[in-house]
Design an enzyme around this catalytic site. Structure first.
Site, PDB file in Angstrom:
ATOM      1  N   THR A   1       0.827  -1.211   0.000  1.00 47.63           N
ATOM      2  CA  THR A   1       0.000   0.000   0.000  1.00 47.63           C
ATOM      3  C   THR A   1       0.858   1.257   0.000  1.00 47.63           C
ATOM      4  O   THR A   1       1.898   1.297   0.643  1.00 47.63           O
ATOM      5  CB  THR A   1      -0.903   0.003   1.244  1.00 47.63           C
ATOM      6  OG1 THR A   1      -1.710  -1.173   1.241  1.00 47.63           O
ATOM      7  CG2 THR A   1      -1.810   1.225   1.280  1.00 47.63           C
TER       8      THR A   1
ATOM      9  N   GLY B   1       3.037  -2.914   8.515  1.00 41.23           N
ATOM     10  CA  GLY B   1       3.268  -3.202   9.925  1.00 41.23           C
ATOM     11  C   GLY B   1       4.733  -3.528  10.170  1.00 41.23           C
ATOM     12  O   GLY B   1       5.348  -4.250   9.392  1.00 41.23           O
TER      13      GLY B   1
ATOM     14  N   GLU C   1      -6.027  -5.795   4.142  1.00 40.74           N
ATOM     15  CA  GLU C   1      -6.057  -7.013   3.314  1.00 40.74           C
ATOM     16  C   GLU C   1      -7.244  -7.012   2.378  1.00 40.74           C
ATOM     17  O   GLU C   1      -7.750  -8.064   1.986  1.00 40.74           O
ATOM     18  CB  GLU C   1      -6.063  -8.252   4.193  1.00 40.74           C
ATOM     19  CG  GLU C   1      -5.328  -9.430   3.563  1.00 40.74           C
ATOM     20  CD  GLU C   1      -3.909  -9.065   3.175  1.00 40.74           C
ATOM     21  OE1 GLU C   1      -3.113  -8.776   4.083  1.00 40.74           O
ATOM     22  OE2 GLU C   1      -3.616  -9.040   1.972  1.00 40.74           O
TER      23      GLU C   1
END
Ligand SMILES: CCCCCCCCCCC/C=C/C(=O)SCCNC(=O)CCNC(=O)[C@H](O)C(C)(C)COP(=O)(O)OP(=O)(O)OC[C@H]1O[C@@H](n2cnc3c(N)ncnc32)[C@H](O)[C@@H]1OP(=O)(O)O
Ligand SMILES: Cc1cc2nc3c(=O)[nH]c(=O)nc-3n(C[C@H](O)[C@H](O)[C@H](O)COP(=O)(O)OP(=O)(O)OC[C@H]3O[C@@H](n4cnc5c(N)ncnc54)[C@H](O)[C@@H]3O)c2cc1C
Length: 644
Positions: free
Chosen positions: A150, A189, A432
């Site tokens: 992303t 993350g 997701e």
């Protein structure tokens, strides 16, 4: 020190169970071995005092919370390694097992993405040679990675990603570059301070031609100093609704060079001279997302089971109000409204867990097929993974909130753990694959399936019923199997409605893209109904299958939970059941039918019948000529709800 005394109400409730608790525990864990594994890990962890907070994490700063989460992650992983070395009875290095260990800490782990996506991507998209080089290091956490796809400007639209990877044959390297601010990776993350490697998804250029998005394994921090390498800009994106210790970060490249061999080459390759070798399917690049979506269904069930347990226990011990003057305040569990809030959460956690297991088996079968070069099942599994990830995460998150609300003010305390569980499940609705986007992906598949059904072409298993429902009206009685058929009829009706909607807009002059957009609310609805039918059918069939090998007392309770789930969703979607057009009724004669059947006498069905009949009465008065009922069982001159 006062010994914690278990609440008497809770003890009394626990003494009333009608089935073997250990048998249910084994069922939930997937068998006795699963329970043994889980308990081994819990026993390993529960007595480590460093894993328990002296100071509630809410009083810590953003930095302290992160450091606390890193400390716990290190302890858990060292325990795991020691345990494997000592017992080797627990396959610690399976990502799902490692994930289970890491989730023993209250905080989301900064290495969640390492286990949840970095390792699975090496498994799924690295060549054999590349796995030889990187997999063991990743499993032993000698390198710590994340999954950087992303960007600030694009999360859903992957073909719109701007990060470039341009091949330089003179040095046999790829040059990674972030050409714009919107091309900066945003969200991954562990990227903030934790990861020293990452999977980067970028537009691949070779010989001045773009070949679309591909995955690369990139070292971003020095292995010794942990400082960002030259040409790398990286940091933390700051506080969020939840997931505070996931260490989400940003990443930008300034003409950063990596060796050619760092392109993940299981599917497509770039040769030394820059020639591009196409993969069997561009869609294989998306493989990691499908895997994580499949895992999220089980994760949604797990998080919901935690919330349902808290709410059920609280409902047993909380006493409130005095319906009868002078009588003791009743447990709030005795209020039917409280049961209505909590029991569906319990039933749904089982429904999603069993559906998640069914989907995992389908995914495992697909990966075996893919290894044999057979991509036939890929489209259906993609559609299933998308809608089940969307619906399971959304149901889980909304029912976690319902469980919180069922606990009144105390549910709003951080110490209730609802805020942490809510923050984690809220994230899964978006990451997701965002909820609506995922359902629209499934709708793509359903529109193709509908066209095939109209042509009488045999369809793949989860849509095969569309051929029969399009031809003949189902005649069935009021049983769980009948309700499942009803969900099939609703799904077909909504798919037909959406397809007709697209056709209507095209006939009114819109091109396909605009017609799709104009009908997109109906398309989302069609996917929701298709998915609900799958969960209802899978839950019911899994319970029937497992009931044969379990004690009768447990089978009865699980059957009641699955019947509750079916009835709950019929009532939630009763309007759909009566507005679906499968076959038109004659305009003059309206066949009103009874739902009563000698087969179903449980309270739920009676309640269901009473409710539905009232809806039908209203519907009959409102629009008799358009109403199409698919509940045709047998004709009656009057309503008969007494004999259900
Ligand atoms: C044990 C418990 C573990 C719990 C979980 C572990 C922890 C994990 C933590 C995760 C943290 C979060 C990570 C992330 O969020 S990573 C980033 C995720 N990003 C996305 O999901 C992006 C979502 N967007 C998309 O996927 C795109 O919209 C999509 C690719 C679906 C469509 O884009 P586009 O419009 O460009 O393409 P088309 O719609 O035209 O589709 C092209 C064709 O490809 C097919 N397709 C698309 N995706 C897949 C896929 N994944 N697998 C197979 N096939 C796919 C699509 O159907 C089209 O095919 P047809 O043309 O034949 O219809
Ligand atoms: C907690 C968290 C952790 C994350 N971790 C990671 C990670 O580790 N790695 C990573 O790469 N990413 C990660 N992400 C990013 C995540 O994958 C994206 O946020 C997600 O894919 C949605 O994309 P977006 O944010 O660009 O939203 P958008 O796609 O911009 O969505 C915004 C709105 O637009 C609508 N929309 C978009 N496209 C369409 C369409 N075609 N038709 C109809 N409506 C549309 C959506 O439905 C939504 O309502 C994480 C996100 C969160 C919240």
């Amino acid at each position: 020190m006062a010994v914690n005394k278990v609440n008497e109400d809770l003890l009394r409730e626990r003494a009333r169970y009608t089935f073997n608790i250990e048998e249910l525990t084994n069922f939930i864990d997937g068998g006795e071995e699963g329970t043994r594994n889980r308990r081994e890990v819990e026993d390993m962890v529960i007595h480590v005092k460093e894993l328990h907070d002296e100071v509630p994490e809410d009083y810590l700063s953003h930095k302290e919370r992160y450091e606390n989460a890193v400390k716990k992650g290190c302890i858990l992983i060292d325990l795991l390694k020691e345990h494997v070395l000592r017992h080797s009875s627990f396959d610690a290095y399976k990502p799902s097992n490692m994930y289970r260990v890491l989730s023993m800490a209250k905080e989301v782990s900064p290495v969640l993405l390492h286990m949840g996506m970095f390792v699975p991507t090496i498994f799924g998209q690295a060549s054999a040679e590349q796995q030889e080089e990187w997999l063991h290091k990743a499993l032993m956490l000698e390198i710590i990675g994340t999954y950087a796809q992303t960007e600030l400007g694009h999360g859903t639209f992957l073909r719109g990603l701007e990060t470039t990877a341009t091949y330089d044959p003179s040095t046999e390297e790829f040059v990674l570059h972030s050409p714009t601010l919107t091309s900066y990776k945003w969200w991954p993350g562990g990227l903030g301070q934790t990861a020293n490697h990452c999977i980067v998804v970028a537009q691949l250029y070779s010989r001045e031609k773009c070949y679309g998005v591909h995955a690369f394994l990139v070292q971003i921090r020095d292995s010794e100093t942990h400082m960002p390498l030259p040409g790398i800009k990286v940091g933390d994106i700051g506080p969020k609704l939840g997931f505070q210790t996931a260490n989400n970060g940003f990443l930008g490249f300034d003409h950063f060079r990596i060796p050619r061999k760092n392109m993940l080459m299981r599917n497509a390759q770039v040769l030394k001279d820059g020639r591009y070798v196409k993969s069997k399917s561009d869609k294989l690049t998306y493989g990691t997302m499908m895997l994580v979506r499949v895992m999220i269904v089980s994760d949604a069930a797990y998080e919901l089971s935690r919330a349902a347990t808290i709410a059920a226990r609280y409902s047993a011990v909380r006493r409130q109000s005095m319906p009868r003057p002078g009588q003791p305040e009743p447990q709030i569990l005795d209020y039917v409204t409280q049961q209505h809030k909590v029991f569906i959460a319990i039933a749904t956690s089982h429904a999603l867990r069993l559906t998640g297991g069914w989907l995992w088996d389908a995914y495992s079968s697909l990966t075996h097929d893919l290894d044999q070069g057979n991509l036939d099942q890929l489209p259906e599994l993609h559609a299933l993974a998308c809608c089940l990830k969307a619906i399971s995460s959304r149901d889980s998150n909304s029912l976690v909130e319902q469980c919180r609300m069922s606990c009144g003010g105390h549910g709003y305390m951080s110490s209730s753990n609802f805020p942490t569980i809510y923050g984690a499940t809220a994230a899964t609705v978006t990451y997701e694959g965002e909820y609506t986007v995922m359902l629209l992906q499934t709708a793509r598949y359903l529109m193709k399936a509908w066209k095939e059904a109209l042509g009488g072409i045999v369809l793949t298993p989860t849509v095969a019923y569309m051929v029969t429902y399009n031809k003949a009206k189902p005649a069935w009685v009021n049983t769980p199997e009948a309700i499942i058929q009803g969900f099939h009829a609703v799904a077909v009706g909504k798919v037909k409605e959406a397809a007709d909607g697209i056709e209507y807009h095209q006939n009114s002059g819109k091109d396909y893209e605009d017609a799709w957009n104009a009908a997109s609310v109906m398309l989302v609805k069609a996917s929701e109904c298709y998915c609900r039918a799958i969960i209802c059918e899978t839950f019911w069939k899994e319970i029937q299958k497992h009931s044969r090998s379990m004690s009768r007392n447990l089978a009865v309770v699980l059957q009641q939970l699955s019947e509750l789930y079916l009835s709950y969703w019929v009532l939630e979607r009763s309007g759909d059941f009566f507005q679906v057009r499968t076959v038109p009724l004659t305009r003059t004669k309206f066949e009103f039918v009874s739902f009563a059947s000698p087969k179903c006498h449980c309270q739920m069905c009676t309640g269901f019948v009473a409710h539905i009949t009232s809806v039908v009465v209203l519907a009959v008065q409102v629009s008799i000529q358009n109403l199409t009922l698919t509940f045709c069982t047998r004709k009656r001159n009057e309503f008969d709800i007494g004999s259900c």
